[in-house]
Scaffold this active site. Structure first.
Site, short mmCIF file in Angstrom:
data_model
loop_
_atom_site.label_atom_id
_atom_site.label_comp_id
_atom_site.label_asym_id
_atom_site.label_seq_id
_atom_site.Cartn_x
_atom_site.Cartn_y
_atom_site.Cartn_z
N GLU A 266 -12.40 1.17 -6.01
CA GLU A 266 -13.26 2.25 -5.49
C GLU A 266 -12.99 3.58 -6.18
OE1 GLU A 266 -13.33 2.70 -1.20
OE2 GLU A 266 -15.01 1.33 -1.04
N HIS A 287 -1.37 -22.14 -12.21
CA HIS A 287 -2.05 -23.44 -12.33
C HIS A 287 -3.55 -23.29 -12.15
CE1 HIS A 287 1.85 -25.58 -12.35
NE2 HIS A 287 2.21 -24.44 -11.75
N LYS A 388 -25.36 0.07 1.76
CA LYS A 388 -25.57 0.48 3.16
C LYS A 388 -27.04 0.86 3.36
CE LYS A 388 -20.95 2.31 4.11
NZ LYS A 388 -20.19 3.53 4.31
#
Ligand code: PA5
Length: 397
Positions: A266, A287, A388
Site C-alpha cells: 500500500e 518445494h 470501494k
C-alpha cells in the site's frame, strides 16, 4: 539487536556509484521523514494512555470469555501479525482473540456467530475512517447479536471502539452511546499505526506492552539501516527486480509477512511504480516457489528474516535443530544468489516482544523512505478507493 547484511548477496546486482550517491543523501532523507506530515508514529506514546490501555485490557480479560477484533488492513494486521508470531503452535493458553472484519464470507460470519453463541464476548471495533465496508458489516452483525442477548446498558459494556478523534460515524456513535473508546491520531495512517491503541489494546491482553513499546522505539536507532535497506531495494527495483519475497524460517511469521505485504504494497504501489511484495515460508515453499526463484524469470529478489537463537533445544544427531534451520537458510541464500537472485538478510536475536517490535519500526521507516525514493506519497492509498466506489455503484444499481 538487529543485524543486517544488505550487500554480500546484492552488490553485483546494484549500480555501486548510484548506491554511494544515495548513501550520501542519507541525512537529507532522514530529515525529510522526521519533518514530514503523517509521521506521528515516530513520537513517544503517552504514559497515561499506556496505563489506560493496560487497564482496559485487564478489564476485558476479567469480564469476557474472548475478544473479537473487527478491523481490516492497517487496522488489524499489526496486532494480528505480532500475536500470531508470539503464540505457541500447540496448547496455546493465551486469552482468546478472534480477528474478524476481513471477509464478507457468509460461511465465516455464520460460523463465527454460531461459535460465539454461548460466549460472553467483547468487541473491539477498529477503524480510523469509520466507513470501511467489511468492518461496518461485521460490526453491525455482532452488535445486533449482542442486542438480542443483552439490555441496552449491558451491550455498551461489551463494545470498545478505536477510531479517529473527531470524524466518522464510529466517533459519532461513541459520542451518542458513551462506549469506551480510544483514538487513532490524525497524523498516523492505518499501516503505520502499530504504536497506537489500534494494536496496543488487543496486544495488552496477552503481552507486556511496555516491552513492545521499548522495542519499537529501539527501532529509531536503526533509522540509518532502514534507509540503507530502502536504497538497496530501490536500486534492485531500478534494475528490474520487481518482486520482493520475504522469506521466513518460522511458520508463525507467515502473518508477519502478511503485515509486510500490506505495509510495502500500500505504501509503494502507486503511479505505475513499486515492488510487489510476496512471501515464502521455508522450508515448505522451497518445494514450490523455490523452483521459480532458483531458475525462473529474474524479476525477484529476496529478504530473509533470520532468528539467531531459539528457546527450543532439539537435539538432532548431536546438533541443535535450530542451528540446522539457520544453516539451511544460509545455504538457500547462497544457492539463490548463485542462481542470480539478489538476497538481503536481516537477523534478530530471538523471537520476542522487543525484537519483533523493533523490526516493525525498522520496516515502517524503510517503507516510508522507499516512497520518497520512488517519488510517491508513502502515506496514502488512493487505489483502494477505486474498488470501494465500484462496490458502492454495484450495490446501489
Ligand atoms: O493502511 C491503511 O491505511 C489501510 O489499510 C487501512 O488501515 C484500511 O483500509 C482500514 O481503514 P480504516 O481504519 O479506516 O477502517
Amino acid at each position: 539487536m538487529i543485524k543486517f547484511d544488505f550487500s554480500t548477496y546484492t552488490n553485483k546486482f546494484i549500480n555501486q556509484e548510484e548506491y554511494r550517491n544515495l548513501l550520501e543523501k542519507k541525512n537529507e532523507y532522514i530529515e525529510k521523514l522526521t519533518n514530514y506530515q503523517m509521521t506521528g508514529w515516530l513520537n513517544r506514546i503517552d504514559d497515561s494512555l499506556v496505563q489506560d490501555l493496560k487497564a482496559t485490557g485487564e478489564l476485558i480479560k476479567n469480564n469476557f470469555d474472548c475478544l473479537v477484533i473487527i478491523g481490516i488492513g492497517g487496522s488489524f494486521l499489526g496486532s494480528y501479525a505480532f500475536d500470531k508470531a508470539m503464540r505457541k503452535y500447540f496448547l496455546d493458553n493465551k486469552y482468546e482473540i478472534i480477528y474478524a472484519g476481513t471477509t464478507l464470507s457468509s460461511k465465516y460470519l455464520d460460523e463465527l456467530l454460531e461459535y460465539l453463541k454461548d460466549k460472553n464476548y467483547a468487541i473491539n471495533v477498529i477503524s480510523k475512517s469509520g466507513t470501511t465496508m467489511e468492518t461496518t458489516i461485521t460490526y453491525k452483525l455482532l452488535k445486533d447479536d449482542l442486542k438480542r442477548r443483552y439490555s441496552e446498558e449491558e451491550v455498551k459494556k461489551h463494545i470498545f471502539v478505536t477510531t479517529d478523534e473527531k470524524n466518522g460515524s464510529l466517533r459519532e456513535e461513541v459520542n451518542k452511546e458513551g462506549y469506551k473508546s480510544f483514538i487513532i491520531p490524525e497524523d498516523i495512517g492505518g499501516r503505520y499505526s502499530f504504536i497506537t491503541p489500534a494494536h496496543l489494546l488487543p496486544l495488552s491482553i496477552n503481552y507486556d506492552i511496555n516491552k513492545i513499546i521499548d522495542g519499537y522505539y529501539r527501532g529509531k536507532k536503526v533509522m540509518d539501516k532502514a534507509y540503507e535497506y530502502a536504497i538497496t531495494r530501490y536500486l534492485l527495483w531500478k534494475s528490474n527486480r520487481y518482486i520482493e519475497s520475504f522469506c521466513m524460517y518460522e511458520e508463525n511469521l507467515s502473518f508477519f509477512a502478511e503485515w509486510l505485504k500490506q505495509l510495502f504494497g500500500e505504501t509503494e504501489g502507486k503511479e505505475g511504480k513499486g515492488i510487489f511484495p510476496v512471501s515464502t515460508i521455508h522450508t515448505r515453499d522451497l518445494h514450490s516457489l523455490g523452483q521459480f526463484i532458483q531458475e525462473g524469470n529474474k524479476i525477484v529478489f529476496e529478504t530473509f528474516i533470520k532468528i539467531e537463537e531459539s528457546n527450543h533445544y532439539i537435539d538432532y544427531n548431536k546438533r541443535n535443530l535450530h542451528e540446522i534451520n539457520n544453516i539451511v537458510e544460509d545455504a538457500v541464500m547462497l544457492a539463490h544468489y548463485k542462481g542470480n537472485v539478489p538476497c538481503i538478510e536481516i537477523t534478530i536475536d530471538k523471537l520476542e516482544e522487543e525484537s519483533l517490535a523493533e523490526l516493525m519500526l525498522f520496516f515502517m521507516l524503510s517503507a516510508a523512505f522507499s516512497g520518497f525514493l520512488m517519488g510517491i506519497e508513502p502515506f496514502n492509498q488512493p487505489g483502494v478507493e477505486v474498488y470501494k466506489n465500484e462496490v458502492r455503484v454495484s450495490l446501489n444499481s
